[in-house]
Motif scaffolding. Structure first.
Motif, PDB file in Angstrom:
ATOM      1  N   UNK A 147      -3.974  -2.808   6.527  1.00 43.09           N
ATOM      2  CA  UNK A 147      -2.889  -1.623   6.983  1.00 43.09           C
ATOM      3  C   UNK A 147      -1.927  -2.417   7.829  1.00 43.09           C
ATOM      4  N   UNK A 148      -0.496  -2.271   7.784  1.00 45.73           N
ATOM      5  CA  UNK A 148       0.175  -2.780   8.726  1.00 45.73           C
ATOM      6  C   UNK A 148       0.754  -1.881   9.703  1.00 45.73           C
ATOM      7  N   UNK A 149       0.685  -0.370   9.089  1.00 51.75           N
ATOM      8  CA  UNK A 149       0.964   0.723   9.895  1.00 51.75           C
ATOM      9  C   UNK A 149       0.241   1.869   9.053  1.00 51.75           C
ATOM     10  N   UNK A 150       0.224   3.144  10.096  1.00 52.13           N
ATOM     11  CA  UNK A 150      -0.275   4.342   9.511  1.00 52.13           C
ATOM     12  C   UNK A 150      -1.759   4.861  10.250  1.00 52.13           C
ATOM     13  N   UNK A 151      -1.831   5.937  10.201  1.00 58.59           N
ATOM     14  CA  UNK A 151      -2.993   6.521  11.034  1.00 58.59           C
ATOM     15  C   UNK A 151      -3.930   7.546  10.066  1.00 58.59           C
ATOM     16  N   UNK A 152      -5.078   7.731  10.181  1.00 59.18           N
ATOM     17  CA  UNK A 152      -5.892   8.536   9.417  1.00 59.18           C
ATOM     18  C   UNK A 152      -7.101   8.303   9.421  1.00 59.18           C
ATOM     19  N   UNK A 153      -7.882   8.453   8.336  1.00 58.91           N
ATOM     20  CA  UNK A 153      -9.333   8.321   8.070  1.00 58.91           C
ATOM     21  C   UNK A 153      -9.565   7.876   6.792  1.00 58.91           C
ATOM     22  N   UNK A 154     -10.692   6.951   6.404  1.00 58.99           N
ATOM     23  CA  UNK A 154     -11.151   6.468   5.416  1.00 58.99           C
ATOM     24  C   UNK A 154     -12.688   6.922   5.330  1.00 58.99           C
ATOM     25  N   UNK A 155     -13.056   7.361   4.106  1.00 60.46           N
ATOM     26  CA  UNK A 155     -14.392   7.801   3.994  1.00 60.46           C
ATOM     27  C   UNK A 155     -15.172   6.829   3.157  1.00 60.46           C
ATOM     28  N   UNK A 156     -16.099   5.949   3.318  1.00 59.10           N
ATOM     29  CA  UNK A 156     -16.765   5.287   2.444  1.00 59.10           C
ATOM     30  C   UNK A 156     -18.443   5.668   2.401  1.00 59.10           C
ATOM     31  N   UNK A 203       2.358   8.075   7.698  1.00 60.57           N
ATOM     32  CA  UNK A 203       2.574   7.235   6.540  1.00 60.57           C
ATOM     33  C   UNK A 203       2.226   5.828   6.689  1.00 60.57           C
ATOM     34  N   UNK A 204       1.148   5.464   5.545  1.00 64.60           N
ATOM     35  CA  UNK A 204       0.552   4.346   5.758  1.00 64.60           C
ATOM     36  C   UNK A 204       1.313   3.198   5.029  1.00 64.60           C
ATOM     37  N   UNK A 205       1.333   1.858   5.321  1.00 64.43           N
ATOM     38  CA  UNK A 205       1.808   0.784   4.635  1.00 64.43           C
ATOM     39  C   UNK A 205       0.774  -0.316   4.965  1.00 64.43           C
ATOM     40  N   UNK A 206       1.183  -1.515   4.058  1.00 72.31           N
ATOM     41  CA  UNK A 206       0.310  -2.709   4.331  1.00 72.31           C
ATOM     42  C   UNK A 206       0.158  -3.231   2.945  1.00 72.31           C
ATOM     43  N   UNK A 207      -1.079  -3.691   2.339  1.00 70.88           N
ATOM     44  CA  UNK A 207      -1.382  -4.379   1.144  1.00 70.88           C
ATOM     45  C   UNK A 207      -2.497  -4.079   0.507  1.00 70.88           C
ATOM     46  N   UNK A 208      -2.487  -4.014  -0.719  1.00 71.19           N
ATOM     47  CA  UNK A 208      -3.761  -3.694  -1.527  1.00 71.19           C
ATOM     48  C   UNK A 208      -4.123  -4.597  -2.618  1.00 71.19           C
ATOM     49  N   UNK A 234       1.064  -0.973  -0.022  1.00 72.87           N
ATOM     50  CA  UNK A 234      -0.092   0.074  -0.106  1.00 72.87           C
ATOM     51  C   UNK A 234       0.811   1.285   0.105  1.00 72.87           C
ATOM     52  N   UNK A 235       2.039   1.262   0.773  1.00 76.10           N
ATOM     53  CA  UNK A 235       2.768   2.458   0.786  1.00 76.10           C
ATOM     54  C   UNK A 235       3.212   2.958  -0.650  1.00 76.10           C
ATOM     55  N   UNK A 236       3.808   1.903  -1.537  1.00 76.01           N
ATOM     56  CA  UNK A 236       3.959   2.251  -2.753  1.00 76.01           C
ATOM     57  C   UNK A 236       2.793   2.662  -3.764  1.00 76.01           C
ATOM     58  N   UNK A 237       1.711   1.801  -3.757  1.00 81.59           N
ATOM     59  CA  UNK A 237       0.467   2.276  -4.292  1.00 81.59           C
ATOM     60  C   UNK A 237      -0.015   3.776  -3.787  1.00 81.59           C
ATOM     61  N   UNK A 238       0.203   4.186  -2.422  1.00 82.12           N
ATOM     62  CA  UNK A 238      -0.354   5.595  -2.046  1.00 82.12           C
ATOM     63  C   UNK A 238       0.391   6.532  -2.663  1.00 82.12           C
TER      64      UNK A 238
END
Length: 296
Positions: free
Chosen positions: A52-61, A89-94, A28-32
């Motif tokens: 998400x393996x790391x990161x903070x914030x918000x997601x609006x769906x 900064x987020x990371x993980x998988x998408x 996800x980090x690369x993708x973002x």
């Protein structure tokens, strides 16, 4: 995104990452970093999964806000509107996969109806997993990425099997009971009702009109909606109209009267009253609050 434009719809072919037969898999980090559109409201024509393996914030769906944090998962179905905002900064998988990605793999074309995470109901599509489940899911994601680097025997089938493992582990972690009777008569009717609402919400506003198309009585339709979703058929119709109204209100090139017209309200003042009654604010106030959240 300039909020004066219509909400963009992205197709899976817009992406250049590891892709095979309708699949995109990436960290996800690369993708973002590669896709700035993440931060503005947009839609997909494909299914979408983020862990998400790391990161903070918000997601609006669909205009509902959810917290981003490690070991959280987000599922999206085609057509939903969403956006991200990150505090760290987020990371993980998408994973992105097309509507027909599993069509030649699963004999049951309604298989995904068994999963609440693919319900299209935002509150059911965001889950947190425990440490053991997170470790197993990460292992499956890593195996998918490894398969993307080689062209081994039956690679695509293995990737599909790994994805199904992720879906099942996520569904177990969600706490929602998998509906093993999803192919029953009533569930088939309900899924058809959902499809009809999506197609005709601008012209058909009454449960009895949908009941006629489904060849059942309005009472039967209402009873099965309450049994499956806990709400009436009329409320599900209204929820769809409100959601589409919100999606149109994002476009500042449309006046409130034009939004009302697109939703087939004969009187825009009635649309304003309808929206305020069910949302607690006027369309104009909703529009302004959205500009504050997403405007540039």
């Amino acid at each position: 995104m300039n909020v004066k434009t219509e909400i963009p719809v992205y197709d899976i072919n817009n992406f250049r990452e590891y892709k095979t037969q309708g699949l995109v898999a990436s960290r996800f980090g690369h993708y973002a970093k590669a896709h700035a559109h993440l931060h503005s409201p947009h839609r997909h024509s494909f299914y979408h999964l983020v862990f998400f393996s790391q990161g903070t914030g918000h997601h609006h769906i669909d205009f509902k806000q959810f917290e981003v944090k490690p070991s959280s998962m987000y599922f999206m179905i085609p057509g939903q509107v969403h956006s991200w905002s990150f505090a760290s900064e987020p990371d993980g998988y998408i994973i992105n996969f097309s509507k027909d990605y599993f069509s030649n793999f699963l004999s049951n074309n309604t298989y995904f109806h068994n999963f609440s995470v693919f319900s299209g109901i935002a509150d059911q599509q965001v889950i947190e997993v425990d440490e053991d489940t997170a470790a197993a899911i990460v292992e499956s994601f890593e195996d998918i990425l490894k398969e993307g680097a080689v062209n081994g025997l039956l690679r695509d089938d293995l990737v599909r099997s790994l994805l199904l493992q992720i879906f099942i582990r996520a569904e177990r972690a969600s706490g929602h009971k998998i509906e093993v009777t999803a192919n029953s008569y009533n569930h088939t009717i309900f899924r058809n009702f959902q499809k009809l609402i999506a197609e005709h919400y601008t012209t058909l506003k009454l449960p009895k009109e949908y009941a006629a198309l489904l060849y059942i009585t309005p009472n039967h339709l209402n009873a099965l909606c309450k049994d499956i979703m806990g709400v009436s058929a009329g409320e599900l119709i209204r929820e769809q109209v409100i959601l589409e109204a919100k999606r149109l209100l994002i476009n500042l090139d449309l006046s409130i009267a034009e939004v009302a017209d697109k939703l087939n309200f004969s009187d825009h003042s009635y649309f304003i009253k309808f929206f305020k009654k069910h949302e607690g604010i006027t369309p104009e106030k909703f529009r302004k609050s959205n500009i504050l959240q997403h405007g540039k």
